[in-house]
Motif scaffolding. Structure first.
Motif, PDB file in Angstrom:
ATOM      1  N   TYR A  23      -5.752   1.045  -9.850  1.00  0.00           N
ATOM      2  CA  TYR A  23      -4.968   0.989  -8.467  1.00  0.00           C
ATOM      3  C   TYR A  23      -5.742   1.399  -7.276  1.00  0.00           C
ATOM      4  CZ  TYR A  23      -0.637   1.055  -5.431  1.00  0.00           C
ATOM      5  OH  TYR A  23      -0.363   1.115  -4.742  1.00  0.00           O
ATOM      6  N   LYS A  62      -6.037   1.864  -3.913  1.00  0.00           N
ATOM      7  CA  LYS A  62      -4.901   1.723  -2.801  1.00  0.00           C
ATOM      8  C   LYS A  62      -5.622   2.132  -1.526  1.00  0.00           C
ATOM      9  CE  LYS A  62      -1.530   5.001  -2.341  1.00  0.00           C
ATOM     10  NZ  LYS A  62      -0.278   5.279  -2.226  1.00  0.00           N
ATOM     11  N   ASP A  63      -6.415   2.923  -1.617  1.00  0.00           N
ATOM     12  CA  ASP A  63      -7.375   3.825  -0.704  1.00  0.00           C
ATOM     13  C   ASP A  63      -8.471   3.316  -0.566  1.00  0.00           C
ATOM     14  OD1 ASP A  63      -5.481   5.974  -0.803  1.00  0.00           O
ATOM     15  OD2 ASP A  63      -6.232   7.666  -2.089  1.00  0.00           O
ATOM     16  N   VAL A  84      -8.689  -0.345   0.539  1.00  0.00           N
ATOM     17  CA  VAL A  84      -8.551  -0.611   0.845  1.00  0.00           C
ATOM     18  C   VAL A  84      -8.385  -0.836   2.454  1.00  0.00           C
ATOM     19  CG1 VAL A  84      -6.364  -2.551   1.458  1.00  0.00           C
ATOM     20  CG2 VAL A  84      -7.181  -2.104  -1.010  1.00  0.00           C
ATOM     21  N   GLU A 144       0.989   5.344  -6.631  1.00  0.00           N
ATOM     22  CA  GLU A 144       0.318   5.274  -7.418  1.00  0.00           C
ATOM     23  C   GLU A 144       1.798   5.431  -9.170  1.00  0.00           C
ATOM     24  OE1 GLU A 144      -3.215   5.967 -11.272  1.00  0.00           O
ATOM     25  OE2 GLU A 144      -3.499   6.197  -9.054  1.00  0.00           O
ATOM     26  N   ARG A 178       0.665  -1.086  -0.256  1.00  0.00           N
ATOM     27  CA  ARG A 178       0.252  -0.313  -0.387  1.00  0.00           C
ATOM     28  C   ARG A 178       0.899   1.089   0.599  1.00  0.00           C
ATOM     29  NH1 ARG A 178      -4.591   0.580   4.163  1.00  0.00           N
ATOM     30  NH2 ARG A 178      -4.493   2.297   3.138  1.00  0.00           N
ATOM     31  N   SER A 229      -2.135  -4.293  -1.032  1.00  0.00           N
ATOM     32  CA  SER A 229      -3.537  -4.161  -2.725  1.00  0.00           C
ATOM     33  C   SER A 229      -3.900  -4.790  -3.972  1.00  0.00           C
ATOM     34  CB  SER A 229      -3.169  -1.997  -2.294  1.00  0.00           C
ATOM     35  OG  SER A 229      -4.571  -1.524  -3.233  1.00  0.00           O
ATOM     36  N   TRP A 230      -4.299  -3.992  -4.505  1.00  0.00           N
ATOM     37  CA  TRP A 230      -4.405  -4.358  -6.285  1.00  0.00           C
ATOM     38  C   TRP A 230      -4.345  -3.334  -6.923  1.00  0.00           C
ATOM     39  CZ3 TRP A 230      -9.016  -3.823  -8.616  1.00  0.00           C
ATOM     40  CH2 TRP A 230      -9.245  -3.208  -8.352  1.00  0.00           C
TER      41      TRP A 230
END
Length: 103
Positions: free
Chosen positions: A26, A28-29, A31, A8, A4, A38-39
């Motif tokens: 992306y 990530k925020d 998650v 980006e 995480r 993250s993914w």
């Protein structure tokens, strides 16, 4: 997964080493805070040529405190909750999950 802490722009640079990206998603925020990883989904301009090379080159790559797990995205599994107007989607063609890579 993707750590995480990875920004980006750095993920984008890492992915573009294999070819020009058409889109990157992306979230990530989105998650939960207690998750370390993250993914992402990405789509290359020339996905049929680039995907096999990118998957092979990125899968297992050490990034920060983890290793990337990379594969072809699976329609109906990896993409169901992403709206068409999600930030990071370059064009509506990003919705062609069969051409995307899941990281």
């Amino acid at each position: 997964g993707i750590p995480r802490k990875l920004e980006e722009q750095h993920l984008y640079q890492l992915l573009e080493a294999f070819g020009k990206l058409q889109g990157l998603f992306y979230p990530k925020d989105d998650v939960p805070e207690n998750e370390e990883f993250s993914w992402a989904l990405c789509l290359y301009n020339e996905s049929t040529k680039v995907n096999p090379v990118a998957i092979k080159g990125l899968n297992g790559l050490a990034v920060m405190e983890g290793k990337l797990q990379v594969r072809a995205a699976i329609p109906g599994k990896d993409f169901p909750a992403i709206p068409l107007n999600a930030p990071g989607l370059a064009t509506p063609t990003m919705m062609n999950i069969g051409s995307c890579i899941y990281i």
